[in-house]
Scaffold this motif. Structure first.
Motif, mmCIF file in Angstrom:
data_model
loop_
_atom_site.group_PDB
_atom_site.id
_atom_site.type_symbol
_atom_site.label_atom_id
_atom_site.label_comp_id
_atom_site.label_asym_id
_atom_site.label_seq_id
_atom_site.Cartn_x
_atom_site.Cartn_y
_atom_site.Cartn_z
ATOM 1 N N ILE A 192 43.488 -62.950 6.697
ATOM 2 C CA ILE A 192 43.836 -62.469 8.034
ATOM 3 C C ILE A 192 42.713 -62.881 8.978
ATOM 4 C CG2 ILE A 192 44.264 -60.429 9.458
ATOM 5 C CD1 ILE A 192 45.196 -59.038 6.863
ATOM 6 N N PRO A 193 43.049 -63.579 10.074
ATOM 7 C CA PRO A 193 41.996 -63.997 11.002
ATOM 8 C C PRO A 193 41.162 -62.808 11.484
ATOM 9 C CG PRO A 193 44.091 -64.984 11.584
ATOM 10 C CD PRO A 193 44.368 -63.982 10.510
ATOM 11 N N HIS A 194 39.863 -62.947 11.424
ATOM 12 C CA HIS A 194 38.898 -61.947 11.882
ATOM 13 C C HIS A 194 38.844 -60.694 11.023
ATOM 14 C CE1 HIS A 194 38.508 -64.518 15.344
ATOM 15 N NE2 HIS A 194 39.793 -64.413 15.570
ATOM 16 N N ALA A 195 39.562 -60.642 9.915
ATOM 17 C CA ALA A 195 39.554 -59.449 9.069
ATOM 18 C C ALA A 195 38.165 -59.181 8.509
ATOM 19 C CB ALA A 195 40.562 -59.585 7.933
ATOM 20 N N ALA A 196 37.431 -60.227 8.172
ATOM 21 C CA ALA A 196 36.094 -60.037 7.615
ATOM 22 C C ALA A 196 35.188 -59.321 8.602
ATOM 23 C CB ALA A 196 35.486 -61.366 7.206
ATOM 24 N N GLU A 197 35.392 -59.551 9.895
ATOM 25 C CA GLU A 197 34.591 -58.883 10.907
ATOM 26 C C GLU A 197 34.823 -57.380 10.927
ATOM 27 O OE1 GLU A 197 35.297 -60.807 14.616
ATOM 28 O OE2 GLU A 197 34.976 -62.788 13.762
ATOM 29 N N LEU A 198 35.994 -56.948 10.489
ATOM 30 C CA LEU A 198 36.293 -55.517 10.458
ATOM 31 C C LEU A 198 35.402 -54.783 9.463
ATOM 32 C CD1 LEU A 198 40.195 -55.623 10.509
ATOM 33 C CD2 LEU A 198 38.662 -55.086 12.411
ATOM 34 N N GLY A 199 34.901 -55.493 8.484
ATOM 35 C CA GLY A 199 34.049 -54.877 7.478
ATOM 36 C C GLY A 199 32.850 -54.171 8.065
ATOM 37 N N ARG A 200 32.344 -54.627 9.180
ATOM 38 C CA ARG A 200 31.166 -53.996 9.762
ATOM 39 C C ARG A 200 31.506 -52.629 10.347
ATOM 40 N NH1 ARG A 200 30.375 -58.216 14.565
ATOM 41 N NH2 ARG A 200 32.423 -57.975 15.465
ATOM 42 N N TYR A 201 32.793 -52.331 10.546
ATOM 43 C CA TYR A 201 33.189 -51.037 11.093
ATOM 44 C C TYR A 201 33.486 -50.008 10.005
ATOM 45 C CZ TYR A 201 33.557 -53.748 15.333
ATOM 46 O OH TYR A 201 33.304 -54.563 16.385
ATOM 47 N N ILE A 202 33.446 -50.430 8.767
ATOM 48 C CA ILE A 202 33.710 -49.513 7.651
ATOM 49 C C ILE A 202 32.418 -48.810 7.295
ATOM 50 C CG2 ILE A 202 34.460 -49.339 5.255
ATOM 51 C CD1 ILE A 202 36.109 -51.893 5.750
ATOM 52 N N LEU A 203 32.493 -47.504 7.220
ATOM 53 C CA LEU A 203 31.286 -46.729 6.918
ATOM 54 C C LEU A 203 30.867 -46.872 5.486
ATOM 55 C CD1 LEU A 203 32.185 -43.503 8.869
ATOM 56 C CD2 LEU A 203 30.765 -45.385 9.620
ATOM 57 N N LYS B 241 34.999 -57.274 0.687
ATOM 58 C CA LYS B 241 35.414 -58.470 -0.048
ATOM 59 C C LYS B 241 36.913 -58.707 0.126
ATOM 60 C CE LYS B 241 35.565 -60.426 -4.687
ATOM 61 N NZ LYS B 241 35.446 -60.139 -6.106
ATOM 62 N N GLU B 242 37.708 -57.656 0.017
ATOM 63 C CA GLU B 242 39.161 -57.793 0.187
ATOM 64 C C GLU B 242 39.507 -58.274 1.587
ATOM 65 O OE1 GLU B 242 41.621 -54.511 -1.040
ATOM 66 O OE2 GLU B 242 40.396 -54.157 -2.815
ATOM 67 N N LEU B 243 38.814 -57.754 2.590
ATOM 68 C CA LEU B 243 39.068 -58.198 3.962
ATOM 69 C C LEU B 243 38.730 -59.674 4.126
ATOM 70 C CD1 LEU B 243 37.746 -55.155 6.021
ATOM 71 C CD2 LEU B 243 40.120 -55.954 5.870
ATOM 72 N N LYS B 244 37.613 -60.075 3.545
ATOM 73 C CA LYS B 244 37.186 -61.470 3.659
ATOM 74 C C LYS B 244 38.184 -62.398 2.982
ATOM 75 C CE LYS B 244 33.198 -64.425 2.906
ATOM 76 N NZ LYS B 244 31.833 -64.517 2.382
ATOM 77 N N GLU B 245 38.706 -61.980 1.837
ATOM 78 C CA GLU B 245 39.623 -62.806 1.067
ATOM 79 C C GLU B 245 41.077 -62.683 1.522
ATOM 80 O OE1 GLU B 245 38.908 -61.480 -2.910
ATOM 81 O OE2 GLU B 245 36.981 -62.508 -3.055
ATOM 82 N N SER B 246 41.357 -61.810 2.481
ATOM 83 C CA SER B 246 42.737 -61.515 2.865
ATOM 84 C C SER B 246 43.423 -62.675 3.590
ATOM 85 C CB SER B 246 42.778 -60.284 3.764
ATOM 86 O OG SER B 246 42.211 -60.573 5.035
ATOM 87 N N TYR C 260 38.745 -44.054 -5.470
ATOM 88 C CA TYR C 260 38.426 -44.625 -4.166
ATOM 89 C C TYR C 260 38.028 -46.081 -4.350
ATOM 90 C CZ TYR C 260 33.675 -43.733 -5.762
ATOM 91 O OH TYR C 260 32.518 -43.696 -6.500
ATOM 92 N N ILE C 261 38.019 -46.808 -3.236
ATOM 93 C CA ILE C 261 37.581 -48.200 -3.245
ATOM 94 C C ILE C 261 36.253 -48.249 -2.508
ATOM 95 C CG2 ILE C 261 38.127 -50.555 -2.513
ATOM 96 C CD1 ILE C 261 41.091 -49.742 -2.554
#
Length: 71
Positions: free
Chosen positions: A60-71, A53-58, A45-46
């Motif tokens: 993709i606009p606003h991808a880092a904000e998605l991190g708060r929705y990951i459990l 970190k991967e979302l932030k470095e991706s 698993y990751i």
């Protein structure tokens, strides 16, 4: 529970007017969940922080904000 028992119990929970496609979809779902749980048990698993970190470095606009929705 053995796979055959799971299959039988799954079919018993479905409505009488079930289609072959419904049965296949339900079995595919259960198989996918069981595979995912086995992978987790095996340590494949990751981690949460790695995903963020991967979302932030991706790039993709606003991808880092998605991190708060990951459990």
């Amino acid at each position: 529970m053995k796979i055959k028992e799971i299959a039988i119990e799954t079919i018993k929970t479905l409505p009488n007017d079930v289609t072959w496609e419904d049965i296949k979809d339900r079995f595919d779902f259960i198989a996918g969940v069981r595979k995912g749980l086995k992978e987790l048990d095996d340590g494949h698993y990751i981690g949460h922080e790695d995903i963020k970190k991967e979302l932030k470095e991706s790039g993709i606009p606003h991808a880092a904000e998605l991190g708060r929705y990951i459990l």
